[in-house]
Design an enzyme around this catalytic site. Structure first.
Site, PDB file in Angstrom:
ATOM      1  CG  ASN A  10      -1.721   1.251   1.373  1.00  0.00           C
ATOM      2  OD1 ASN A  10      -1.853   2.018   0.412  1.00  0.00           O
ATOM      3  ND2 ASN A  10      -2.265   1.491   2.557  1.00  0.00           N
ATOM      4  CE  LYS A  12       0.232   3.590   4.871  1.00  0.00           C
ATOM      5  NZ  LYS A  12      -0.175   3.704   6.243  1.00  0.00           N
ATOM      6  CG  HIS A  96      -6.023   1.758   4.902  1.00  0.00           C
ATOM      7  ND1 HIS A  96      -5.631   2.698   5.824  1.00  0.00           N
ATOM      8  CD2 HIS A  96      -4.957   0.928   4.738  1.00  0.00           C
ATOM      9  CE1 HIS A  96      -4.389   2.439   6.199  1.00  0.00           C
ATOM     10  NE2 HIS A  96      -3.956   1.373   5.561  1.00  0.00           N
ATOM     11  CD  GLU A  98      -3.354   5.501   6.498  1.00  0.00           C
ATOM     12  OE1 GLU A  98      -3.300   5.588   5.252  1.00  0.00           O
ATOM     13  OE2 GLU A  98      -2.428   5.027   7.184  1.00  0.00           O
ATOM     14  CD  GLU A 167      -3.725  -2.659   7.181  1.00  0.00           C
ATOM     15  OE1 GLU A 167      -2.612  -2.936   6.710  1.00  0.00           O
ATOM     16  OE2 GLU A 167      -4.288  -1.571   6.982  1.00  0.00           O
ATOM     17  N   GLY A 173       1.946   2.268  10.656  1.00  0.00           N
ATOM     18  CA  GLY A 173       2.866   3.402  10.511  1.00  0.00           C
ATOM     19  C   GLY A 173       3.522   3.832  11.809  1.00  0.00           C
ATOM     20  CB  SER A 212       4.806  -1.687  11.980  1.00  0.00           C
ATOM     21  OG  SER A 212       4.344  -0.358  12.144  1.00  0.00           O
TER      22      SER A 212
END
Ligand code: PEP
Length: 251
Positions: A10, A12, A96, A98, A167, A173, A212
């Protein structure tokens, strides 16, 4: 039967024409020798056709990072699954954290995006995961089950075609990875839920871990019985690191 492992990058909102070209060329060369697992690169929308050209005949698939829940019409800024399909895109990340956090995506939106993906033959990579506060409150299982239940409710038996990515939000991150045991425990819960909904197909549904994952911790995570691959953010932007993760999955 155990599914083939899937490693999804990904990117991003990162990249440029020049940086993408260098990264994808290195990956195509590296994966050529590997070939023991499926690989997908989820690039920002403007670069999808560039990545599609660079990966042609390489065995690496292209994915989008989001997809519209709608088929067409007055939805400024969105891309439909049919449009993505026309450009050779095979996967779409859906829900996701985010997108849930910054774009207000609800469990219902995520379920509708999953349905829109499946309607045009895109494989949705459906993301679920708890926040740190939810984990500390002992709500992890309840949260991920609720998120997945919404997708199952709308998509019924078609869920045998999806990929699920666990996730934990606190691991994305941050450099904080779930331990292999923590990740496996949640994956087992998700597998049982899928088994209930899709019985004999559940074992073939790929459950990815994301948060991560890197070259150093991938092998141990990928060795867990219910971890069928990874969704990788930061480490997917570095060819050498991403190739090491792919090698760990191909073993
Ligand atoms: C992600 O963006 O899905 C992700 C897992 O990011 P990172 O690997 O950087 O934690």
């Amino acid at each position: 039967m155990k599914p083939r492992k899937l490693i999804a990058g990904n990117w991003k909102m990162n990249g440029s024409l020049a940086a993408n070209e260098a990264l994808v060329r290195a990956l195509v060369q590296g994966v050529g020798a590997e070939g023991g697992c499926d690989v997908v690169l989820c690039a920002p929308a403007p670069y999808l056709s560039q990545v599609q050209s660079l990966t042609a005949n390489s065995g690496i698939a292209v994915g989008a990072q989001d997809v519209s829940a709608h088929a067409q019409g007055a939805y400024t800024g969105e891309q439909s699954s049919a449009m993505l399909k026309e450009f050779g895109v095979r996967y779409a990340i859906v829900g996701h954290s985010e997108r849930r956090q910054y774009h207000g995506e609800t469990d219902e939106t995520v379920a509708a995006k999953t349905a829109a993906s499946l309607a045009n033959g895109l494989t949705p990579i459906v993301c679920v995961g708890e926040t740190l506060a939810q984990r500390e409150a002992g709500q992890t299982e309840e949260v991920v089950k609720r998120q997945l239940a919404a997708v199952i409710h709308v998509n019924g038996h078609c869920i045998s075609e999806i990929v699920v990515a666990y996730e934990p939000v606190w691991a994305i991150g941050t450099g904080k990875t779930a331990t292999p045991a923590q990740a496996q425990a949640v994956h087992a819960v998700l597998r049982a839920q899928l088994h209930h909904a899709a019985s004999e197909h559940a074992a073939g549904i790929r459950l990815l871990y994301g948060g991560s994952m890197n070259a150093a911790n991938a092998a141990e995570l990928l060795a867990q019985p219910d971890i069928d691959g990874g969704l990788i953010g930061g480490a997917s932007l570095k060819a050498a690191d991403f190739l090491q993760i792919i090698a760990a999955a191909a073993r």
